[in-house]
Motif scaffolding. Structure first.
Motif, PDB file in Angstrom:
ATOM      1  N   LEU A 119       0.835  -1.210   0.000  1.00  0.00           N
ATOM      2  CA  LEU A 119       0.000   0.000   0.000  1.00  0.00           C
ATOM      3  C   LEU A 119       0.867   1.255   0.000  1.00  0.00           C
ATOM      4  CD1 LEU A 119      -2.720  -1.079   2.608  1.00  0.00           C
ATOM      5  CD2 LEU A 119      -3.005  -0.911   0.130  1.00  0.00           C
ATOM      6  N   ASN A 122       2.460   1.677  -3.430  1.00  0.00           N
ATOM      7  CA  ASN A 122       1.451   2.094  -4.402  1.00  0.00           C
ATOM      8  C   ASN A 122       1.192   3.596  -4.335  1.00  0.00           C
ATOM      9  OD1 ASN A 122      -0.642   1.382  -6.407  1.00  0.00           O
ATOM     10  ND2 ASN A 122      -2.068   2.037  -4.807  1.00  0.00           N
ATOM     11  N   GLU A 123       1.421   4.196  -3.187  1.00  0.00           N
ATOM     12  CA  GLU A 123       1.182   5.632  -3.015  1.00  0.00           C
ATOM     13  C   GLU A 123       2.382   6.482  -3.435  1.00  0.00           C
ATOM     14  OE1 GLU A 123      -1.751   7.045  -2.147  1.00  0.00           O
ATOM     15  OE2 GLU A 123      -2.481   4.991  -2.332  1.00  0.00           O
ATOM     16  N   ARG A 125       4.760   8.272  -5.833  1.00  0.00           N
ATOM     17  CA  ARG A 125       4.591   8.807  -7.184  1.00  0.00           C
ATOM     18  C   ARG A 125       5.915   8.895  -7.942  1.00  0.00           C
ATOM     19  NH1 ARG A 125       0.632   7.026  -6.465  1.00  0.00           N
ATOM     20  NH2 ARG A 125      -1.393   7.955  -5.991  1.00  0.00           N
ATOM     21  N   LYS A 130      10.508   4.399  -6.357  1.00  0.00           N
ATOM     22  CA  LYS A 130       9.669   3.206  -6.182  1.00  0.00           C
ATOM     23  C   LYS A 130      10.402   1.950  -6.648  1.00  0.00           C
ATOM     24  CE  LYS A 130       4.977   1.600  -7.211  1.00  0.00           C
ATOM     25  NZ  LYS A 130       3.701   1.938  -7.894  1.00  0.00           N
ATOM     26  N   TYR A 216     -10.516   5.109  -8.612  1.00  0.00           N
ATOM     27  CA  TYR A 216      -9.745   6.156  -7.935  1.00  0.00           C
ATOM     28  C   TYR A 216     -10.173   7.550  -8.415  1.00  0.00           C
ATOM     29  CZ  TYR A 216      -6.617   2.523  -6.177  1.00  0.00           C
ATOM     30  OH  TYR A 216      -6.103   1.429  -5.533  1.00  0.00           O
ATOM     31  N   THR A 220     -11.591  10.552  -6.192  1.00  0.00           N
ATOM     32  CA  THR A 220     -10.977  11.885  -6.190  1.00  0.00           C
ATOM     33  C   THR A 220     -12.026  12.968  -6.402  1.00  0.00           C
ATOM     34  OG1 THR A 220      -8.925  10.951  -7.101  1.00  0.00           O
ATOM     35  CG2 THR A 220      -9.205  13.331  -7.263  1.00  0.00           C
ATOM     36  N   ARG A 226      -6.150  10.374   0.424  1.00  0.00           N
ATOM     37  CA  ARG A 226      -5.388   9.166   0.078  1.00  0.00           C
ATOM     38  C   ARG A 226      -5.732   8.021   1.021  1.00  0.00           C
ATOM     39  NH1 ARG A 226       0.835  10.057  -1.889  1.00  0.00           N
ATOM     40  NH2 ARG A 226       0.369  11.187  -3.801  1.00  0.00           N
ATOM     41  N   LYS A 229      -9.017   6.565   0.100  1.00  0.00           N
ATOM     42  CA  LYS A 229      -8.932   5.744  -1.117  1.00  0.00           C
ATOM     43  C   LYS A 229      -8.398   4.352  -0.791  1.00  0.00           C
ATOM     44  CE  LYS A 229      -8.108   9.621  -4.279  1.00  0.00           C
ATOM     45  NZ  LYS A 229      -7.100  10.279  -5.137  1.00  0.00           N
ATOM     46  N   ILE A 230      -7.400   4.322   0.102  1.00  0.00           N
ATOM     47  CA  ILE A 230      -6.845   3.034   0.515  1.00  0.00           C
ATOM     48  C   ILE A 230      -7.910   2.214   1.237  1.00  0.00           C
ATOM     49  CG2 ILE A 230      -5.198   1.914   2.073  1.00  0.00           C
ATOM     50  CD1 ILE A 230      -3.279   4.261   1.516  1.00  0.00           C
ATOM     51  N   THR A 234      -8.823   0.532  -2.401  1.00  0.00           N
ATOM     52  CA  THR A 234      -7.736  -0.442  -2.551  1.00  0.00           C
ATOM     53  C   THR A 234      -7.966  -1.707  -1.738  1.00  0.00           C
ATOM     54  OG1 THR A 234      -6.212   1.424  -2.853  1.00  0.00           O
ATOM     55  CG2 THR A 234      -5.253  -0.745  -2.496  1.00  0.00           C
TER      56      THR A 234
END
Length: 324
Positions: A119, A122-123, A125, A130, A216, A220, A226, A229-230, A234
């Motif tokens: 998780l 995934n956040e 950017r 990453k 998503y 938004t 965020r 959203k998780i 997610t």
């Protein structure tokens, strides 16, 4: 009249069977390349997981280890004697306690770790960061437990480890983490999480990648943060994968990581670290007591099967999809 009806029923059943076989053959032909790719895996499981099942008969015989297959056939039958010896052994409850405690600690702390890490990744950017984070987290998985245990022994050494100056600066006597019963299980759990964190994350990242981006975008537009959203997009979307992984993990509770414990433990911490697999090694390989240790292995397998069935049933009662 009844004879005609019976023949008609038999004909209908025969026709249904032929139709099912025909459909199966069509699917096999349609996806023939996928089935060809699966052949090596199928052969592996047959040779190393199904054929050895025939050797379980040793658990009910007094096998000396001599004579190969003929020796197994000629060995005297003792029935459940080895199982009685196991359950009445003074070591049994100690082994069961250690196995369940270590596995439960790993389940509590180790199971959520790759989910949380996936998780978090995934956040991120920044693609470069990453990829670097993913690579660094995956690398320990490809190291054997011999290497990881060697690193742990060096790092946690109470005489020459890098933590010694820190303890000295604090005015505290260096702790022998691998030789202290109070800390040994914690070392096992932490090193296990560190080694398998990145590899376990792959499955959850793959599941997250399959979530439609439209969900998503809608979140938004609705003004979701965020964290929201998780929580609402997610996690519900990967719930099925988490459930399956949890059931499989529960099935392994009785099967401890032999390589890790064997390379880290010592007689000083046997009381808190000796599990069924290390016991099987000492009793079966070093003492050549094959029949007794086969009985121990069979007991572990039966318990694992029961745990998988129970956990799958509980998951389905909670309204989730199980393995079957």
């Amino acid at each position: 009249m009844q004879l005609v009806e019976q023949r008609k029923n038999k004909y209908c059943i025969s026709k249904k069977i032929k139709m099912k076989l025909s459909n199966i053959m069509k699917i096999i032909i349609k996806y023939k390349f996928f089935h060809i790719l699966a052949i090596p895996g199928i052969i592996y499981f047959i040779l190393f997981h199904y054929v050895p099942i025939l050797g379980l008969v040793i658990a009910f015989k007094d096998y000396s280890g001599l004579g190969g297959i003929q020796g197994i056939i000629d060995a005297p039958w003792v029935g459940l004697e080895h199982f009685k010896n196991l359950f009445t052994s003074p070591s049994f409850w100690k082994l069961l306690r250690n196995t369940l405690l270590i596995s439960t600690y790993r389940l509590i702390w180790g199971f959520p770790a790759p989910i949380i890490f996936a998780l978090m990744l995934n956040e991120v950017r920044n693609r470069r960061f990453k990829k670097i984070a993913q690579t660094i987290s995956y690398m320990p998985h490809f190291l054997s437990w011999v290497i990881v245990s060697g690193l742990a022994i060096m790092l946690l050494s109470p005489s020459s480890g890098p933590l010694v100056p820190l303890f000295n600066a604090l005015g505290v006597k260096p702790i022998n983490f691998l030789g202290d019963k109070s800390y040994f299980r914690s070392v096992l759990v932490v090193s296990s999480i560190w080694k398998d964190l990145g590899w376990g994350t792959i499955i959850y990242l793959a599941a997250i990648t399959g979530i439609p981006q439209e969900q998503y975008e809608v979140a938004t537009i609705e003004g979701a943060t965020r964290f929201q959203k998780i929580r609402y997009v997610t996690l519900p979307s990967i719930k099925f994968v988490i459930t399956i992984m949890f059931i499989l993990r529960v099935g392994k509770i009785i099967n401890e990581n032999f390589e890790q414990i064997f390379n880290m433990y010592s007689p000083v911490v046997y009381e808190v670290s000796d599990v069924f697999e290390t016991y099987i090694y000492r009793r079966g390989i070093l003492q050549a007591d094959f029949s007794f240790t086969t009985a121990v292995g069979l007991f572990k397998s039966v318990v694992s099967l029961i745990l998988v069935v129970i956990s799958n049933k509980i998951v389905k009662l909670l309204g989730e999809e199980g393995i079957w």
